[in-house]
Write a protein that holds these residues in place. Structure first.
Motif, short mmCIF file in Angstrom:
data_model
loop_
_atom_site.label_atom_id
_atom_site.label_comp_id
_atom_site.label_asym_id
_atom_site.label_seq_id
_atom_site.Cartn_x
_atom_site.Cartn_y
_atom_site.Cartn_z
N SER A 89 -8.41 -2.27 -5.38
CA SER A 89 -7.17 -2.64 -5.29
C SER A 89 -6.16 -1.73 -4.49
O SER A 89 -6.68 -0.48 -4.49
CB SER A 89 -6.57 -2.72 -6.76
N LYS A 90 -4.94 -1.97 -4.17
CA LYS A 90 -4.29 -0.92 -3.40
C LYS A 90 -3.85 0.04 -4.10
O LYS A 90 -3.33 1.07 -3.76
CB LYS A 90 -3.07 -2.04 -2.76
N ALA A 91 -3.51 -0.11 -5.37
CA ALA A 91 -3.36 0.86 -6.46
C ALA A 91 -4.48 1.80 -6.52
O ALA A 91 -4.38 3.06 -6.42
CB ALA A 91 -3.05 0.14 -7.95
N GLU A 92 -5.81 1.25 -6.63
CA GLU A 92 -6.79 2.16 -6.72
C GLU A 92 -6.80 3.13 -5.43
O GLU A 92 -7.45 4.17 -5.56
CB GLU A 92 -8.14 1.29 -7.06
N VAL A 93 -6.79 2.47 -4.28
CA VAL A 93 -7.00 3.19 -3.00
C VAL A 93 -5.68 4.35 -2.82
O VAL A 93 -6.15 5.51 -2.53
CB VAL A 93 -6.66 2.28 -1.84
N ALA A 94 -4.63 3.96 -3.39
CA ALA A 94 -3.88 4.88 -3.61
C ALA A 94 -3.94 6.01 -4.41
O ALA A 94 -4.08 7.55 -4.17
CB ALA A 94 -2.44 4.51 -4.15
N ARG A 95 -4.49 5.86 -5.65
CA ARG A 95 -4.68 6.84 -6.55
C ARG A 95 -5.88 7.90 -5.82
O ARG A 95 -6.03 9.09 -6.26
CB ARG A 95 -5.53 6.54 -7.98
N ARG A 96 -6.83 7.03 -5.38
CA ARG A 96 -8.05 7.74 -4.48
C ARG A 96 -7.51 8.60 -3.52
O ARG A 96 -8.13 9.74 -3.34
CB ARG A 96 -9.26 6.88 -4.28
N LEU A 97 -6.43 8.20 -2.78
CA LEU A 97 -6.25 9.14 -1.80
C LEU A 97 -5.37 10.03 -2.11
O LEU A 97 -5.46 11.31 -1.78
CB LEU A 97 -5.33 8.05 -0.68
N VAL A 98 -4.46 9.90 -3.46
CA VAL A 98 -3.71 11.13 -3.86
C VAL A 98 -4.74 12.13 -4.19
O VAL A 98 -4.46 13.35 -4.26
CB VAL A 98 -2.91 10.43 -5.12
N ALA A 99 -5.83 11.61 -4.88
CA ALA A 99 -6.88 12.72 -5.69
C ALA A 99 -7.29 13.53 -4.25
O ALA A 99 -7.31 14.99 -4.34
CB ALA A 99 -7.88 12.08 -6.26
N ARG A 100 -7.55 12.97 -3.12
CA ARG A 100 -8.16 13.74 -1.88
C ARG A 100 -6.79 14.72 -1.41
O ARG A 100 -7.32 15.75 -1.09
CB ARG A 100 -8.53 12.76 -1.02
N ILE A 101 -5.65 14.18 -1.40
CA ILE A 101 -4.65 14.87 -0.79
C ILE A 101 -4.50 16.35 -1.82
O ILE A 101 -4.34 17.38 -1.30
CB ILE A 101 -3.33 14.14 -0.93
N ALA A 102 -4.53 16.10 -3.20
CA ALA A 102 -4.33 17.05 -4.04
C ALA A 102 -5.57 18.11 -3.85
O ALA A 102 -5.41 19.34 -3.92
CB ALA A 102 -4.42 16.63 -5.44
N ALA A 103 -6.72 17.64 -3.70
CA ALA A 103 -7.62 18.73 -3.33
C ALA A 103 -7.54 19.55 -1.99
O ALA A 103 -7.76 20.62 -2.08
CB ALA A 103 -9.06 17.94 -3.20
N GLN A 137 0.97 -1.00 -0.01
CA GLN A 137 -0.21 0.01 -0.14
C GLN A 137 0.84 1.18 0.11
O GLN A 137 0.48 2.14 -0.68
CB GLN A 137 -0.99 -0.01 1.09
N GLY A 138 1.76 1.43 0.80
CA GLY A 138 2.76 2.57 0.78
C GLY A 138 3.37 2.72 -0.44
O GLY A 138 3.55 3.85 -0.89
N HIS A 139 3.85 1.48 -1.02
CA HIS A 139 4.52 1.80 -2.38
C HIS A 139 3.50 2.24 -3.50
O HIS A 139 3.83 3.09 -4.34
CB HIS A 139 5.27 0.60 -2.94
N ALA A 140 2.42 1.75 -3.32
CA ALA A 140 1.34 1.98 -4.24
C ALA A 140 1.13 3.90 -4.20
O ALA A 140 0.94 4.25 -5.22
CB ALA A 140 0.19 1.30 -4.18
N ILE A 141 1.03 4.13 -2.99
CA ILE A 141 0.92 5.62 -2.81
C ILE A 141 2.09 6.32 -3.18
O ILE A 141 1.67 7.43 -3.93
CB ILE A 141 0.67 5.65 -1.31
N ALA A 142 3.20 6.22 -3.02
CA ALA A 142 4.32 6.65 -3.48
C ALA A 142 4.18 6.76 -5.16
O ALA A 142 4.52 7.57 -5.80
CB ALA A 142 5.73 6.16 -3.12
N ALA A 143 4.01 5.62 -5.74
CA ALA A 143 3.95 5.55 -7.25
C ALA A 143 2.70 6.43 -7.65
O ALA A 143 2.94 7.24 -8.86
CB ALA A 143 3.57 4.13 -7.72
N ALA A 144 1.47 6.33 -7.03
CA ALA A 144 0.51 7.41 -7.55
C ALA A 144 0.97 8.72 -7.22
O ALA A 144 0.47 9.46 -8.16
CB ALA A 144 -0.79 6.98 -6.62
N ALA A 145 1.41 9.11 -6.29
CA ALA A 145 1.83 10.59 -6.15
C ALA A 145 2.90 11.07 -7.24
O ALA A 145 2.73 12.11 -7.57
CB ALA A 145 2.35 10.69 -4.70
N ARG A 146 3.71 10.05 -7.75
CA ARG A 146 4.90 10.50 -8.78
C ARG A 146 4.11 10.41 -9.97
O ARG A 146 4.19 11.54 -10.81
CB ARG A 146 5.71 9.42 -8.65
#
Length: 404
Positions: free
Chosen positions: A383-397, A217-226
């Motif tokens: 998927s953990k990748a999708e959770v990561a993308r959704r979290l990144v979208a919330r962070i950006a907002a 999950q953590g690696h997926a978040i880093a990849a999504a943020a990048r």
């Protein structure tokens, strides 16, 4: 997300080929259209009949198939796809791709394609670490080919362990979704720090205390943020997954190492603490292996590790604008997460139930609750990748609102 996307799946000849049946099923669930090429060796592990039954399409195996080749089938297959995926990507297939060989349908389609290519390497650890394989993989990366995995773990061969296991189907799916559904650069100009994986707290040179965490999950978040345009620093404990591409990754072992690495890389706009940091360490770890003797088990004096989340959330000068913590719970998940957010002083807590029955710890799916001052959001299983993308979208907002 993948509706009407066309995937050409090249299945190589490795024992991991059976995982492609699950990958195809997951792609079809998301609306993708999948065509498959099986190498001769792949047919020793999965059959054209089984692959075709799941894809709902004809399976291609022969370069000199008169039915397919009357209209240059290998060119058409490679050009009609939106993405070409090679899984498992064996040492032989990787070598052919890197050196431009085209002696069968799979290698010919790969050299004929003008579409993005993703490979999921799978082979014995010694083959993966061989200088020839490393050169070939490096050449493919220079050519723009992307990789997912390999992971570390037990091999099909007896007593073999190491890097070389093909990425799991959900990991490959996440990489495919990222390539075909690229995020807008919603974090462009932002700096993000992510922690991931477990920490290992030594007892002696061969034993340690740790939490169960794969780092997925953590690696997926880093990849999504990048992918969202951020400059990302990933501070990773001994994780089971490969470093995400384009992310500056710092490898650490203990909680104190992780704390130091985090502090050295401040300031950032957002810090996401997804690592499963061990709460305690042995006060005086032994320099030598502790031997069993008739005296029974040794007594270990434990002391608390630094609280990285609380320390950064309450930092007087370098606190990020947004601090996100994680809470892995086995009961009263939301209640414990709310209490943790107040106690640590962070902005958000991403909470999940990691009871053994959920399969989340080390698995490819996650079901989370986002806890903030505004309340609790219950997110669906994904998927953990999708959770990561959704979290990144919330962070950006959130960062956008904070900057107004």
């Amino acid at each position: 997300m993948l509706a009407k996307k066309r995937i050409l799946l090249v299945i190589g000849g490795g024992i991991a080929a059976y995982k492609c049946l699950e990958l195809i099923r997951r792609l079809k669930e998301r609306g993708a259209k999948v065509r498959a090429i099986l190498t001769t060796a792949a047919q020793e592990f999965v059959t054209p009949l089984s692959v075709g039954a799941i894809t709902g399409e004809r399976v291609f195996t022969d370069l000199f198939d008169l039915t397919a080749e009357h209209d240059i089938g290998h060119i058409r297959l490679s050009r009609e796809a939106d993405l070409v995926v090679v899984a498992p990507a064996t040492a032989d297939l990787i070598a052919k791709m890197a050196n431009g060989f085209a002696d069968d349908l799979a290698s010919t389609a790969l050299i004929a394609t003008d579409k993005p290519v993703l490979i999921a390497p799978a082979m014995n650890p010694r083959m993966w670490s061989h200088p020839a394989t490393r050169r070939n993989v490096a050449r493919l990366k220079e050519d723009g080919v992307l990789t997912v995995g390999p992971n570390s773990g037990a091999m099909a061969e007896r007593d073999e362990f190491g890097a070389g296991r093909m990425a799991e189907p959900m990991e490959i799916l996440g990489a495919i979704e990222e390539m075909l559904s690229p995020q807008q650069q919603i974090l462009k100009g932002r700096r993000v720090l992510v922690t991931s994986g477990p920490t290992h707290e030594p007892i002696d040179p061969v034993r340690f205390i740790a939490n169960r965490s794969s780092g997925k999950q953590g690696h997926a978040i880093a990849a999504a943020a990048r992918a969202a345009g951020a400059e990302v620093v990933l501070v990773s404990g001994p994780a089971e997954v490969a470093d995400p591409q384009g992310v500056r990754t710092l490898h650490v072992e203990s909680a104190r190492d992780m704390m130091a690495a985090v502090e050295e890389n401040l300031p950032v706009d957002c810090a996401i603490f997804a690592a499963a940091v061990a709460d305690w360490r042995v006060a005086d770890a032994s320099d030598q292996k502790i031997k069993k003797d008739a005296g029974g088990a040794p007594t270990l004096h434990l002391v608390e590790n630094p609280d990285i989340l609380a320390s950064i959330a309450r930092h007087h000068t370098l606190r990020p604008r947004l601090v996100v913590g994680f809470a892995a719970e086995t009961e009263q998940v939301v209640a414990h997460a709310k209490a943790k957010r107040e106690r640590k002083g962070c902005d958000w807590i991403v909470a999940n139930d990691v009871s053994p029955a959920t399969g989340i710890m080390g698995g490819d799916l996650n079901t989370v609750h986002l806890v903030s001052a505004a309340g609790v959001e219950d997110w669906p299983s994904a998927s953990k990748a999708e959770v990561a993308r959704r979290l990144v979208a919330r962070i950006a907002a959130a960062l956008g609102e904070a900057g107004r």
